[in-house]
Design a protein around this motif. Structure first.
Motif, PDB file in Angstrom:
ATOM      1  N   CYS A  31      -0.999  25.265  15.338  1.00 24.52           N
ATOM      2  CA  CYS A  31      -0.202  26.695  14.784  1.00 24.52           C
ATOM      3  C   CYS A  31       0.266  27.290  15.966  1.00 24.52           C
ATOM      4  CB  CYS A  31      -1.698  27.202  14.533  1.00 24.52           C
ATOM      5  SG  CYS A  31      -3.020  27.508  15.617  1.00 24.52           S
ATOM      6  N   ASN A  32       0.291  26.951  17.083  1.00 25.27           N
ATOM      7  CA  ASN A  32       0.861  27.979  18.057  1.00 25.27           C
ATOM      8  C   ASN A  32       2.386  27.511  18.528  1.00 25.27           C
ATOM      9  OD1 ASN A  32       0.763  25.567  19.798  1.00 25.27           O
ATOM     10  ND2 ASN A  32      -1.073  26.361  21.070  1.00 25.27           N
ATOM     11  N   THR A  33       2.833  26.436  17.586  1.00 23.58           N
ATOM     12  CA  THR A  33       4.446  25.940  17.706  1.00 23.58           C
ATOM     13  C   THR A  33       5.098  27.155  17.021  1.00 23.58           C
ATOM     14  OG1 THR A  33       3.794  23.813  17.063  1.00 23.58           O
ATOM     15  CG2 THR A  33       5.822  24.329  16.485  1.00 23.58           C
ATOM     16  N   ALA A  34       6.415  27.202  17.817  1.00 25.83           N
ATOM     17  CA  ALA A  34       7.275  28.336  17.632  1.00 25.83           C
ATOM     18  C   ALA A  34       8.062  27.838  16.228  1.00 25.83           C
ATOM     19  CB  ALA A  34       8.471  28.331  18.411  1.00 25.83           C
ATOM     20  N   GLU A  35       8.128  28.721  15.189  1.00 29.19           N
ATOM     21  CA  GLU A  35       8.608  27.978  13.833  1.00 29.19           C
ATOM     22  C   GLU A  35      10.157  29.015  13.615  1.00 29.19           C
ATOM     23  OE1 GLU A  35       7.478  25.716  12.732  1.00 29.19           O
ATOM     24  OE2 GLU A  35       5.574  25.634  12.226  1.00 29.19           O
ATOM     25  N   THR A  36      10.217  30.087  14.628  1.00 30.92           N
ATOM     26  CA  THR A  36      11.477  30.742  14.278  1.00 30.92           C
ATOM     27  C   THR A  36      12.011  31.279  15.611  1.00 30.92           C
ATOM     28  OG1 THR A  36      10.790  31.585  12.171  1.00 30.92           O
ATOM     29  CG2 THR A  36      12.757  32.788  13.209  1.00 30.92           C
ATOM     30  N   VAL A  37      13.367  31.213  15.959  1.00 27.59           N
ATOM     31  CA  VAL A  37      14.012  31.613  16.972  1.00 27.59           C
ATOM     32  C   VAL A  37      14.850  32.939  16.591  1.00 27.59           C
ATOM     33  CG1 VAL A  37      15.601  29.929  17.020  1.00 27.59           C
ATOM     34  CG2 VAL A  37      15.366  31.086  19.149  1.00 27.59           C
ATOM     35  N   LEU A  38      14.582  34.047  17.310  1.00 23.69           N
ATOM     36  CA  LEU A  38      15.324  35.020  16.828  1.00 23.69           C
ATOM     37  C   LEU A  38      16.626  35.278  18.135  1.00 23.69           C
ATOM     38  CD1 LEU A  38      12.605  37.701  15.804  1.00 23.69           C
ATOM     39  CD2 LEU A  38      14.244  35.943  14.585  1.00 23.69           C
ATOM     40  N   VAL A  39      17.726  35.425  17.817  1.00 22.91           N
ATOM     41  CA  VAL A  39      18.859  35.711  18.776  1.00 22.91           C
ATOM     42  C   VAL A  39      19.383  36.986  18.831  1.00 22.91           C
ATOM     43  CG1 VAL A  39      20.780  34.602  19.961  1.00 22.91           C
ATOM     44  CG2 VAL A  39      19.178  33.143  18.787  1.00 22.91           C
ATOM     45  N   ASP A  40      19.234  37.357  19.895  1.00 23.85           N
ATOM     46  CA  ASP A  40      20.051  39.164  20.183  1.00 23.85           C
ATOM     47  C   ASP A  40      21.574  38.895  19.664  1.00 23.85           C
ATOM     48  OD1 ASP A  40      20.815  41.702  20.631  1.00 23.85           O
ATOM     49  OD2 ASP A  40      19.092  41.814  22.296  1.00 23.85           O
ATOM     50  N   ARG A  41      21.894  39.870  18.816  1.00 23.12           N
ATOM     51  CA  ARG A  41      23.272  39.645  18.346  1.00 23.12           C
ATOM     52  C   ARG A  41      24.318  39.925  19.470  1.00 23.12           C
ATOM     53  NH1 ARG A  41      24.767  39.748  13.412  1.00 23.12           N
ATOM     54  NH2 ARG A  41      22.713  40.609  12.771  1.00 23.12           N
ATOM     55  N   ALA A  42      23.844  40.699  20.492  1.00 23.46           N
ATOM     56  CA  ALA A  42      24.523  40.953  21.661  1.00 23.46           C
ATOM     57  C   ALA A  42      25.046  39.870  22.550  1.00 23.46           C
ATOM     58  CB  ALA A  42      24.061  41.797  22.845  1.00 23.46           C
ATOM     59  N   ILE A  43      24.145  38.454  22.382  1.00 24.23           N
ATOM     60  CA  ILE A  43      24.634  37.520  23.369  1.00 24.23           C
ATOM     61  C   ILE A  43      24.688  36.155  22.163  1.00 24.23           C
ATOM     62  CG2 ILE A  43      23.703  38.355  25.400  1.00 24.23           C
ATOM     63  CD1 ILE A  43      21.071  36.512  24.691  1.00 24.23           C
ATOM     64  N   ALA A  44      24.564  36.439  20.940  1.00 23.10           N
ATOM     65  CA  ALA A  44      24.714  35.372  19.795  1.00 23.10           C
ATOM     66  C   ALA A  44      25.744  34.336  20.417  1.00 23.10           C
ATOM     67  CB  ALA A  44      24.445  35.827  18.523  1.00 23.10           C
ATOM     68  N   ALA A  45      26.880  34.891  20.382  1.00 17.77           N
ATOM     69  CA  ALA A  45      28.065  34.000  20.651  1.00 17.77           C
ATOM     70  C   ALA A  45      27.827  32.989  21.782  1.00 17.77           C
ATOM     71  CB  ALA A  45      29.450  34.800  20.792  1.00 17.77           C
ATOM     72  N   GLU A  46      27.328  33.406  22.800  1.00 16.09           N
ATOM     73  CA  GLU A  46      27.056  32.603  23.923  1.00 16.09           C
ATOM     74  C   GLU A  46      25.765  31.731  23.837  1.00 16.09           C
ATOM     75  OE1 GLU A  46      26.275  32.926  28.848  1.00 16.09           O
ATOM     76  OE2 GLU A  46      26.469  34.875  27.518  1.00 16.09           O
ATOM     77  N   ALA A  47      24.805  32.573  23.461  1.00 14.74           N
ATOM     78  CA  ALA A  47      23.305  31.891  23.462  1.00 14.74           C
ATOM     79  C   ALA A  47      23.299  30.783  22.300  1.00 14.74           C
ATOM     80  CB  ALA A  47      22.452  32.938  23.393  1.00 14.74           C
ATOM     81  N   ALA A  48      23.554  31.158  21.044  1.00 17.11           N
ATOM     82  CA  ALA A  48      23.310  30.508  20.002  1.00 17.11           C
ATOM     83  C   ALA A  48      23.837  28.767  20.266  1.00 17.11           C
ATOM     84  CB  ALA A  48      23.945  30.816  18.634  1.00 17.11           C
ATOM     85  N   PRO A  49      25.050  28.510  20.586  1.00 18.75           N
ATOM     86  CA  PRO A  49      25.546  27.096  20.765  1.00 18.75           C
ATOM     87  C   PRO A  49      24.437  26.322  21.699  1.00 18.75           C
ATOM     88  CG  PRO A  49      27.330  28.451  20.888  1.00 18.75           C
ATOM     89  CD  PRO A  49      26.039  29.417  20.895  1.00 18.75           C
ATOM     90  N   LYS A  50      24.468  27.092  22.945  1.00 18.27           N
ATOM     91  CA  LYS A  50      23.513  26.541  23.821  1.00 18.27           C
ATOM     92  C   LYS A  50      22.081  26.273  23.213  1.00 18.27           C
ATOM     93  CE  LYS A  50      22.348  26.878  28.705  1.00 18.27           C
ATOM     94  NZ  LYS A  50      22.395  27.667  30.109  1.00 18.27           N
ATOM     95  N   ILE A  51      21.628  27.146  22.847  1.00 11.75           N
ATOM     96  CA  ILE A  51      20.064  26.929  21.964  1.00 11.75           C
ATOM     97  C   ILE A  51      20.247  25.741  20.922  1.00 11.75           C
ATOM     98  CG2 ILE A  51      18.565  28.015  20.396  1.00 11.75           C
ATOM     99  CD1 ILE A  51      19.057  30.546  21.944  1.00 11.75           C
ATOM    100  N   LEU A  52      21.186  25.831  20.154  1.00 14.77           N
ATOM    101  CA  LEU A  52      21.542  24.885  18.866  1.00 14.77           C
ATOM    102  C   LEU A  52      21.604  23.370  19.616  1.00 14.77           C
ATOM    103  CD1 LEU A  52      23.768  26.625  16.553  1.00 14.77           C
ATOM    104  CD2 LEU A  52      21.387  25.839  16.017  1.00 14.77           C
ATOM    105  N   ALA A  53      22.362  23.268  20.783  1.00 12.56           N
ATOM    106  CA  ALA A  53      22.582  21.874  21.637  1.00 12.56           C
ATOM    107  C   ALA A  53      21.408  21.314  22.019  1.00 12.56           C
ATOM    108  CB  ALA A  53      23.370  21.788  22.156  1.00 12.56           C
TER     109      ALA A  53
END
Length: 430
Positions: free
Chosen positions: A270-292
């Motif tokens: 139950c302590n597993t993360a089920e959703t990641v929230l990415v701040d829009r201000a860094i989404a272009a940089e952060a999201a591809p790294k997180i997804l990979a």
């Protein structure tokens, strides 16, 4: 030739009668347990741990039968993981008992005290709850954890595991009762309820006057069903739609490490993360790294194409934002700063654990103050919300409600208090 007929399942009325009889025996045992010394309880816990390890082969044989039956019934991978015992997991179960034995005994602890002007001496002391009922799914380790914590805090326990783990639970409870009997202690301190039908859950939840509290551990359906029908006080535990918020000021390398650990360490808990929230201000940089990183770890990412076009996300619906996947799946949403993260969590969270990754102290403090959850992690994995990690020993569950107990529930959460007043002939005149 005489026809062979399948055994007739007991009626709901018969099951309810059996549960109430077991509860009466538990109530009688609880009176004896309340008088045990700390040394007696600790010695018994250590003896149970030793016996479980010594009889590992017996427990594994029973567990193998449950696994075989589960496979034949098409049990999900997450439930198979919860059900499965290994020598290492059995040693972990025994280690949990040893840890509980090493913890301070809460019974008799004075939590408040004073002397009144009239000379009366008041003392508020911790006392056992009495009889604790636990309803849980496919996790044989909970059988032993539940006994250990209940016993150390002076309570008798009624264990209602799932039918899928019936043989494993029977083997473990038999070892517990055998050990107690060998030491001249009440065997009925630990009893396993029938699990073939839901009737035993209903009977346990409505055994008012015999059972002092019921604790459901499992998915949202189980917890809601127990709480809805209970006339016995219930503690809601365990449903964990946990979020990791990657703030604009996050260290992205740390964010990736935290997120992958929170999602993949053990996806079925139950302590597993089920959703990641990415701040829009860094989404272009952060999201591809997180997804990979998530995809490299075998995680399927669900999200909105409008948030991250061209990233190959599995289309998400409201079901995904509410989902406790308990699998290698995660939902991803782009949000506008702390306000957006808190708004999303307020709508979809379950009050379990929420995390923020940031180097901005003010943002971390604001997030921690505004998020309504039993635990908030700042630059740390949600996996740390755990009784053992918090130094409480094996936990009885993680409470997501606000009264009596919240968060990982250790020994003190299984006690109540009583006031003891010492006088010398004082009488009240007004």
């Amino acid at each position: 030739m005489t026809a062979v007929h399948p055994p007739v399942a007991p009626s709901d009325e018969a099951v309810a009668h059996e549960v109430r009889e077991l509860a009466r025996r538990a109530k009688a045992a609880s009176r004896q347990l309340a008088l045990l010394s700390t040394a007696q309880k600790n010695e018994a816990l250590l003896a149970v741990a030793e016996k479980i390890v010594a009889r590992t082969d017996d427990v594994l044989a029973a567990n193998a039968l449950d696994e075989e039956a589960g496979a034949s019934a098409g049990m999900s991978e997450s439930l198979k993981d919860r059900l499965r015992l290994t020598p290492a997991r059995i040693e972990g179960v025994a280690s949990g008992l040893r840890q509980v034995a090493a913890l301070a005994d809460p019974v008799g602890e004075v939590v408040d005290g004073r002397t009144l002007p009239n000379g009366l001496k008041l003392r508020q002391e911790r006392v056992p709850l009495g009889v604790v009922g636990i309803v849980y799914e496919a996790r044989p380790n909970v059988t032993v954890d539940g006994f250990g914590l209940a016993f150390k805090s002076g309570n008798a326990v009624l264990l209602r595991g799932s039918a899928s783990a019936a043989r494993s639970n029977e083997a473990l409870v038999a070892l517990v009762r055998e050990t107690l009997a060998e030491r001249g202690l009440p065997e009925d301190a630990a009893q396993l309820l029938p699990s073939a039908s839901h009737a035993s859950v209903t009977a346990l939840a409505q055994a008012r006057g015999l059972v002092d509290v019921i604790i459901p551990r499992g998915g949202a359906g189980l917890i809601n069903a127990v709480v809805a029908q209970a006339t016995v006080p219930a503690i809601e535990t365990g449903v964990g739609n946990c979020h990791v918020f990657v703030h604009a000021a996050a260290d992205l390398d740390k964010a990736v490490d935290i997120l992958v650990n929170a999602k993949t360490r053990r996806p079925s808990v139950c302590n597993t993360a089920e959703t990641v929230l990415v701040d829009r201000a860094i989404a272009a940089e952060a999201a591809p790294k997180i997804l990979a990183a998530l995809r490299a770890a075998g995680v399927t990412v669900h999200g909105s194409e409008s948030d991250l076009p061209g990233q190959g996300l599995v289309p998400a619906t409201d079901t995904d934002w509410a989902e406790e996947y308990l699998s290698l799946d995660i939902a991803l949403a782009v949000v506008d700063g702390v306000d957006g993260a808190v708004a999303h969590i307020d709508r979809w969270g379950t009050g379990h654990t929420e995390a923020i990754v940031t180097k901005d102290l003010a943002a971390a403090q604001e997030f921690a103050a505004r998020v309504d959850a039993a635990a908030v992690m700042v630059n740390a994995s949600t996996a740390f919300t755990d009784g053992e990690q918090f130094g409480l020993g094996a936990e009885i569950g993680i409470s997501t409600q606000k009264l009596h107990a919240r968060g990982p529930m250790g020994l003190p959460a299984l006690t109540s208090t009583k006031w003891v007043v010492w006088g010398d002939g004082q009488v009240r005149s007004a």
